[in-house]
Design a protein around this motif. Sequence first.
Motif, PDB file in Angstrom:
ATOM      1  N   ALA A 140       2.203   8.182  -2.519  1.00 26.41           N
ATOM      2  CA  ALA A 140       1.073   8.236  -3.442  1.00 26.41           C
ATOM      3  C   ALA A 140       1.375   7.330  -4.616  1.00 26.41           C
ATOM      4  O   ALA A 140       2.301   7.556  -5.376  1.00 26.41           O
ATOM      5  CB  ALA A 140       0.848   9.661  -3.922  1.00 26.41           C
ATOM      6  N   GLY A 141       0.606   6.262  -4.746  1.00 28.42           N
ATOM      7  CA  GLY A 141       0.902   5.259  -5.764  1.00 28.42           C
ATOM      8  C   GLY A 141       0.263   5.596  -7.098  1.00 28.42           C
ATOM      9  O   GLY A 141      -0.381   6.620  -7.279  1.00 28.42           O
ATOM     10  N   CYS A 142       0.453   4.669  -8.060  1.00 29.37           N
ATOM     11  CA  CYS A 142       0.008   4.909  -9.437  1.00 29.37           C
ATOM     12  C   CYS A 142      -1.507   4.914  -9.571  1.00 29.37           C
ATOM     13  O   CYS A 142      -2.026   5.414 -10.553  1.00 29.37           O
ATOM     14  CB  CYS A 142       0.594   3.835 -10.355  1.00 29.37           C
ATOM     15  SG  CYS A 142       2.392   3.799 -10.365  1.00 29.37           S
ATOM     16  N   THR A 143      -2.221   4.320  -8.608  1.00 25.48           N
ATOM     17  CA  THR A 143      -3.658   4.175  -8.778  1.00 25.48           C
ATOM     18  C   THR A 143      -4.450   5.345  -8.224  1.00 25.48           C
ATOM     19  O   THR A 143      -5.651   5.389  -8.380  1.00 25.48           O
ATOM     20  CB  THR A 143      -4.145   2.906  -8.067  1.00 25.48           C
ATOM     21  OG1 THR A 143      -3.762   2.982  -6.694  1.00 25.48           O
ATOM     22  CG2 THR A 143      -3.531   1.676  -8.684  1.00 25.48           C
ATOM     23  N   GLY A 144      -3.808   6.247  -7.530  1.00 23.11           N
ATOM     24  CA  GLY A 144      -4.514   7.407  -7.017  1.00 23.11           C
ATOM     25  C   GLY A 144      -5.095   7.203  -5.636  1.00 23.11           C
ATOM     26  O   GLY A 144      -5.690   8.104  -5.091  1.00 23.11           O
ATOM     27  N   LEU A 145      -4.935   6.022  -5.036  1.00 26.47           N
ATOM     28  CA  LEU A 145      -5.374   5.816  -3.661  1.00 26.47           C
ATOM     29  C   LEU A 145      -4.404   6.524  -2.744  1.00 26.47           C
ATOM     30  O   LEU A 145      -3.202   6.344  -2.842  1.00 26.47           O
ATOM     31  CB  LEU A 145      -5.403   4.322  -3.328  1.00 26.47           C
ATOM     32  CG  LEU A 145      -5.856   3.945  -1.911  1.00 26.47           C
ATOM     33  CD1 LEU A 145      -7.309   4.327  -1.723  1.00 26.47           C
ATOM     34  CD2 LEU A 145      -5.661   2.462  -1.675  1.00 26.47           C
ATOM     35  N   ALA A 146      -4.904   7.329  -1.828  1.00 28.06           N
ATOM     36  CA  ALA A 146      -4.022   8.067  -0.940  1.00 28.06           C
ATOM     37  C   ALA A 146      -3.278   7.115  -0.028  1.00 28.06           C
ATOM     38  O   ALA A 146      -3.628   5.951   0.103  1.00 28.06           O
ATOM     39  CB  ALA A 146      -4.839   9.072  -0.118  1.00 28.06           C
ATOM     40  N   GLY A 147      -2.271   7.642   0.644  1.00 26.69           N
ATOM     41  CA  GLY A 147      -1.432   6.793   1.478  1.00 26.69           C
ATOM     42  C   GLY A 147      -2.192   6.088   2.568  1.00 26.69           C
ATOM     43  O   GLY A 147      -1.856   4.982   2.941  1.00 26.69           O
ATOM     44  N   VAL A 148      -3.214   6.712   3.139  1.00 27.68           N
ATOM     45  CA  VAL A 148      -3.997   6.077   4.192  1.00 27.68           C
ATOM     46  C   VAL A 148      -5.455   6.058   3.762  1.00 27.68           C
ATOM     47  O   VAL A 148      -6.001   7.071   3.353  1.00 27.68           O
ATOM     48  CB  VAL A 148      -3.863   6.843   5.527  1.00 27.68           C
ATOM     49  CG1 VAL A 148      -4.746   6.219   6.589  1.00 27.68           C
ATOM     50  CG2 VAL A 148      -2.408   6.851   5.987  1.00 27.68           C
ATOM     51  N   LYS A 174     -11.909  -5.055  -0.803  1.00 26.95           N
ATOM     52  CA  LYS A 174     -13.005  -5.207   0.147  1.00 26.95           C
ATOM     53  C   LYS A 174     -12.597  -6.196   1.224  1.00 26.95           C
ATOM     54  O   LYS A 174     -12.033  -7.245   0.932  1.00 26.95           O
ATOM     55  CB  LYS A 174     -14.276  -5.703  -0.560  1.00 26.95           C
ATOM     56  CG  LYS A 174     -15.496  -5.757   0.351  1.00 26.95           C
ATOM     57  CD  LYS A 174     -16.741  -6.140  -0.423  1.00 26.95           C
ATOM     58  CE  LYS A 174     -17.966  -6.151   0.483  1.00 26.95           C
ATOM     59  NZ  LYS A 174     -19.200  -6.520  -0.269  1.00 26.95           N
ATOM     60  N   ALA A 175     -12.865  -5.843   2.470  1.00 27.89           N
ATOM     61  CA  ALA A 175     -12.572  -6.723   3.605  1.00 27.89           C
ATOM     62  C   ALA A 175     -13.787  -6.803   4.508  1.00 27.89           C
ATOM     63  O   ALA A 175     -14.643  -5.913   4.499  1.00 27.89           O
ATOM     64  CB  ALA A 175     -11.365  -6.200   4.382  1.00 27.89           C
ATOM     65  N   ASN A 176     -13.847  -7.876   5.289  1.00 28.19           N
ATOM     66  CA  ASN A 176     -14.987  -8.044   6.185  1.00 28.19           C
ATOM     67  C   ASN A 176     -14.858  -7.211   7.453  1.00 28.19           C
ATOM     68  O   ASN A 176     -15.808  -7.115   8.238  1.00 28.19           O
ATOM     69  CB  ASN A 176     -15.174  -9.519   6.553  1.00 28.19           C
ATOM     70  CG  ASN A 176     -14.005 -10.073   7.354  1.00 28.19           C
ATOM     71  OD1 ASN A 176     -12.850  -9.668   7.152  1.00 28.19           O
ATOM     72  ND2 ASN A 176     -14.274 -11.006   8.242  1.00 28.19           N
ATOM     73  N   LEU A 177     -13.671  -6.603   7.654  1.00 29.13           N
ATOM     74  CA  LEU A 177     -13.443  -5.756   8.822  1.00 29.13           C
ATOM     75  C   LEU A 177     -12.798  -4.450   8.357  1.00 29.13           C
ATOM     76  O   LEU A 177     -12.126  -4.413   7.325  1.00 29.13           O
ATOM     77  CB  LEU A 177     -12.526  -6.469   9.826  1.00 29.13           C
ATOM     78  CG  LEU A 177     -13.063  -7.761  10.451  1.00 29.13           C
ATOM     79  CD1 LEU A 177     -11.970  -8.418  11.293  1.00 29.13           C
ATOM     80  CD2 LEU A 177     -14.297  -7.492  11.298  1.00 29.13           C
ATOM     81  N   PRO A 178     -12.966  -3.367   9.117  1.00 26.06           N
ATOM     82  CA  PRO A 178     -12.328  -2.102   8.755  1.00 26.06           C
ATOM     83  C   PRO A 178     -10.804  -2.222   8.739  1.00 26.06           C
ATOM     84  O   PRO A 178     -10.230  -3.013   9.486  1.00 26.06           O
ATOM     85  CB  PRO A 178     -12.794  -1.139   9.854  1.00 26.06           C
ATOM     86  CG  PRO A 178     -14.029  -1.762  10.414  1.00 26.06           C
ATOM     87  CD  PRO A 178     -13.826  -3.245  10.313  1.00 26.06           C
ATOM     88  N   TYR A 179     -10.163  -1.420   7.898  1.00 23.78           N
ATOM     89  CA  TYR A 179      -8.705  -1.450   7.818  1.00 23.78           C
ATOM     90  C   TYR A 179      -8.193  -0.068   7.425  1.00 23.78           C
ATOM     91  O   TYR A 179      -8.944   0.798   6.971  1.00 23.78           O
ATOM     92  CB  TYR A 179      -8.238  -2.488   6.795  1.00 23.78           C
ATOM     93  CG  TYR A 179      -8.623  -2.161   5.368  1.00 23.78           C
ATOM     94  CD1 TYR A 179      -7.831  -1.328   4.578  1.00 23.78           C
ATOM     95  CD2 TYR A 179      -9.802  -2.669   4.812  1.00 23.78           C
ATOM     96  CE1 TYR A 179      -8.189  -1.014   3.275  1.00 23.78           C
ATOM     97  CE2 TYR A 179     -10.160  -2.359   3.514  1.00 23.78           C
ATOM     98  CZ  TYR A 179      -9.357  -1.532   2.753  1.00 23.78           C
ATOM     99  OH  TYR A 179      -9.726  -1.216   1.476  1.00 23.78           O
ATOM    100  N   ARG A 180      -6.906   0.122   7.598  1.00 21.68           N
ATOM    101  CA  ARG A 180      -6.186   1.276   7.073  1.00 21.68           C
ATOM    102  C   ARG A 180      -5.108   0.749   6.137  1.00 21.68           C
ATOM    103  O   ARG A 180      -4.608  -0.356   6.327  1.00 21.68           O
ATOM    104  CB  ARG A 180      -5.534   2.086   8.207  1.00 21.68           C
ATOM    105  CG  ARG A 180      -6.524   2.848   9.064  1.00 21.68           C
ATOM    106  CD  ARG A 180      -5.879   3.361  10.352  1.00 21.68           C
ATOM    107  NE  ARG A 180      -4.704   4.176  10.089  1.00 21.68           N
ATOM    108  CZ  ARG A 180      -4.727   5.485   9.838  1.00 21.68           C
ATOM    109  NH1 ARG A 180      -5.890   6.121   9.795  1.00 21.68           N
ATOM    110  NH2 ARG A 180      -3.627   6.168   9.620  1.00 21.68           N
ATOM    111  N   SER A 181      -4.734   1.547   5.140  1.00 21.73           N
ATOM    112  CA  SER A 181      -3.711   1.103   4.207  1.00 21.73           C
ATOM    113  C   SER A 181      -2.570   2.099   4.131  1.00 21.73           C
ATOM    114  O   SER A 181      -2.779   3.307   4.240  1.00 21.73           O
ATOM    115  CB  SER A 181      -4.303   0.877   2.812  1.00 21.73           C
ATOM    116  OG  SER A 181      -4.697   2.091   2.230  1.00 21.73           O
TER     117      SER A 181
END
Length: 300
Positions: free
Chosen positions: A17-25, A84-91
């Motif tokens: 869990a990073g500093c920005t609050g975006l979850a792991g995935v 934003k990406a032109n295709l779906p992704y996971r992070s």
Amino acid sequence: MSRLIQMLMLGMLPLVAGCTGLAGVSPGSGEAQLAERDGPYHIPKQIRYSYTLRNTTGQLLENAQFWTYAPVPQTSHQKVRKIKANLPYRSTRDDLGNEMLHFELANIPPYGARVVSITVDLLVSGSPVGMSAGRADRFTRPEPHIESDDTRIVSLARSLSDTRPEAGARKAYDWVAEHLFTEAYVAEDRGALYALQSKTGDCTEFSYLLTALYRAQQIPARPIAGYVFSGNGIVKAVDYHNWTEFYADGAWQIADAQKRAFRDKQADYVAMRRIVSGAKNPFNTQRFSFAGAGLEVSMN
């Protein structure tokens, strides 16, 4: 296929869990909006980059895997607001806070190509924002290519040290900027000791030597990879650059001995990757990785 690549494909890397609050995935909507308060980050900045994935065979490529870095979610100089990406992704994020985007592309036709385009909106700060050093001891130890315990580097660091760490940091920066000469890019990492002995190197050697001199003075420091540009930018492979971050005055400061920037023009720097020197990079290159029979990838 390497074990690390398999771990990326299976989602087995640690989800931090990073500093920005975006979850792991992040699920594959292709867009992540980060809603944390902006605080002192107030200068809008946008980075755009893209890749072409080519099927070099005469067979249908049913499944292609592609990974690349997004900008580091939050540093003392930047905060990611929107990916934003032109295709779906996971992070996913590694234990240094680096963010990796994973794309799965289906059914690339024989000798066909697909393009992955990424746009990231950031907010940056012209002066460093205070933040914890984290595990500072991790960034004062020697590593492969950062030979801060070598007697030659230790001797030089002592001659440049000062009772005020900031002054010692400036002296080390000045020494590297004045004594190293830039040579053409070399893919192989050769390290701080090589740079000290040869007095030459590309941006990687500048970064490694300065990082080693800081660590020999017990100043937390680490190499960073990313891009340098004012305002908004569309970046290419040739723009990829390394510099050093060191910890002082409660924040991570930028020192770029090759480009002659010491705590200067810090809003121009976009960090894509915090580097652990000598650790196996799970990517095929410094910027991306891919898997798929006959697949070739290039940055546009």
